[in-house]
Design a protein around this motif. Structure first.
Motif, short mmCIF file in Angstrom:
data_model
loop_
_atom_site.label_atom_id
_atom_site.label_comp_id
_atom_site.label_asym_id
_atom_site.label_seq_id
_atom_site.Cartn_x
_atom_site.Cartn_y
_atom_site.Cartn_z
N PRO A 191 0.53 -1.27 0.43
CA PRO A 191 0.52 0.28 0.16
C PRO A 191 0.67 1.14 -0.14
N GLU A 192 2.03 1.03 0.54
CA GLU A 192 2.83 2.54 0.69
C GLU A 192 2.53 3.41 -0.70
N LEU A 193 3.13 2.68 -1.81
CA LEU A 193 3.57 3.35 -2.55
C LEU A 193 2.46 3.58 -4.27
N VAL A 194 1.18 3.14 -3.33
CA VAL A 194 0.54 3.34 -3.92
C VAL A 194 0.38 4.27 -5.11
N ALA A 195 0.44 6.21 -4.25
CA ALA A 195 0.45 7.74 -5.59
C ALA A 195 1.75 6.62 -6.43
N THR A 196 2.50 5.99 -6.55
CA THR A 196 3.84 5.79 -7.67
C THR A 196 3.38 4.99 -9.04
N VAL A 197 2.02 4.82 -8.95
CA VAL A 197 1.20 4.00 -9.24
C VAL A 197 -0.50 4.19 -10.03
N ALA A 198 -0.87 4.92 -9.54
CA ALA A 198 -1.81 5.76 -9.73
C ALA A 198 -1.87 7.02 -10.86
N ASP A 199 -3.04 6.59 -11.61
CA ASP A 199 -3.13 7.83 -12.92
C ASP A 199 -2.66 8.88 -11.93
N PRO A 200 -1.66 9.96 -11.96
CA PRO A 200 -1.19 11.87 -11.85
C PRO A 200 -2.56 12.16 -11.63
N THR A 201 -3.33 12.03 -12.75
CA THR A 201 -4.42 13.14 -12.54
C THR A 201 -5.47 13.11 -11.07
N LEU A 202 -5.67 11.66 -11.03
CA LEU A 202 -6.31 11.30 -9.95
C LEU A 202 -6.45 12.39 -8.68
N LEU A 203 -4.83 12.61 -8.66
CA LEU A 203 -4.43 13.33 -7.54
C LEU A 203 -3.44 14.78 -7.78
N GLN A 204 -4.70 15.09 -8.87
CA GLN A 204 -4.48 16.69 -9.46
C GLN A 204 -4.64 17.72 -8.53
N GLN A 205 -6.09 17.03 -8.41
CA GLN A 205 -6.89 18.46 -7.70
C GLN A 205 -6.99 18.28 -5.80
N ARG A 206 -6.54 17.25 -5.83
CA ARG A 206 -5.66 17.24 -4.24
C ARG A 206 -4.15 18.32 -4.36
N GLU A 207 -3.71 18.28 -5.09
CA GLU A 207 -2.34 19.31 -4.69
C GLU A 207 -3.19 20.45 -5.28
N MET A 208 -3.64 21.19 -6.19
CA MET A 208 -4.12 21.74 -6.19
C MET A 208 -4.68 22.90 -4.55
N GLY A 209 -5.56 21.99 -4.16
CA GLY A 209 -6.45 22.63 -3.25
C GLY A 209 -5.18 22.69 -2.50
N GLN A 210 -3.85 22.19 -2.22
CA GLN A 210 -3.80 22.49 -1.09
C GLN A 210 -2.46 23.62 -1.07
N ALA A 211 -2.24 23.36 -2.41
CA ALA A 211 -1.36 24.82 -2.83
C ALA A 211 -1.97 25.79 -1.76
#
Length: 284
Positions: A191-211
């Motif tokens: 489970p630790e490296l899930v972000a490395t295999v997930a489609d980056p666009t799925l995490l895009q909004q999360r990063e924009m929100g944090q910024a």
């Protein structure tokens, strides 16, 4: 093409001397035919054998081919056909040989519905033979050794499709070789490296929100949302891995899969759909 004098069309008499059984055959194999399979073929209801082997035919298999109710053998390997395996072909009760290998047909979901039960349980005819080389990566491995089409195979295909949707990687991508598959690629990361295999666009909004966060409350809410997305991705990938296991007996039932997916959805957006419109963009 319906004219019996046209190239490739013949009436073949049975070899038995006491019968005058005729086989209506249209063989167009080993030519340089291009474009799509003509819709007019659906009018040839007496046709029993049809072959387009080794041409350059493109497009999809026309649905009205199911009107050829006497079709026994249908050969399509060695073309560039696309689309799905038609459920309508299941109405061809006399069909006992279907070859679709060496194409780009990838619609494997629903194969268990494709053949009526009385077809593959009948001892009077040979099992349907389906060439899956064009759909490699999506088709359950047991089909490669001639096993009958069952719902376990549908679950496998669904699992691969689920992994593809959330990684944005196809099982046929060039990176998957030398024993590495889409299944193992995802499994090794959890489970630790899930972000490395997930489609980056799925995490895009999360990063924009944090910024763009400017308050502690906003930061805390963003962190909570981020954690939920992370958990949901792990759960979804685990479902895909479970569905695409090599042994059919180790795969879950599709009803169990649906129950798990509903639970994941409720965990992300809540049973009442709170903030659903805002988060729906994350779960593309």
């Amino acid at each position: 093409m319906a004219d019996s004098r046209s190239k490739g069309f013949r009436e073949r008499k049975s070899s038995k001397s006491n019968t005058k059984k005729i086989t209506h055959t249209l063989s167009l194999r080993n030519n340089s035919l291009v474009n799509k399979i003509p819709l007019e073929l659906g009018r040839l209801w007496r046709l029993q054998e049809l072959s387009f082997l080794n041409n350059s035919i493109s497009g999809e298999i026309p649905a009205n081919i199911s009107a050829c109710s006497n079709l026994i053998s249908f050969e399509l390997p060695g073309n560039t056909l696309t689309g799905k395996i038609l459920v309508e072909l299941g109405s061809l009760s006399k069909l006992n040989a279907l070859y679709i290998g060496r194409n780009n047909i990838t619609g494997d979901l629903g194969l268990a519905r494709f053949l009526p039960e009385d077809i593959y349980n009948s001892s009077a005819i040979q099992p349907i033979s389906i060439g899956f080389r064009g759909s490699i990566g999506y088709v359950a491995p047991e089909y490669g050794i001639g096993n009958e089409v069952l719902t376990f195979g549908d679950v496998y295909s669904y699992g691969i499709l689920l992994l593809e949707m959330f990684t944005r990687k196809r099982p046929t991508d060039s990176m998957f070789n030398d024993g590495l598959s889409l299944h193992s690629f995802v499994k090794m990361a959890l489970p630790e490296l899930v972000a490395t295999v997930a489609d980056p666009t799925l995490l895009q909004q999360r990063e924009m929100g944090q910024a763009s966060s400017s308050t502690n409350n906003t930061r805390n809410q963003s962190s909570h949302t981020s954690h939920k997305i992370h958990e949901c991705l792990i759960s979804i990938f685990n479902i895909g891995i479970a569905c695409s296991q090599e042994a059919p007996r180790n795969r879950p039932t599709i009803s169990h899969v649906v129950t798990q997916l509903h639970a994941i959805k409720n965990n992300l957006i809540g049973k009442d759909g709170d903030h659903g419109s805002r988060r729906a963009r994350i779960a593309v």
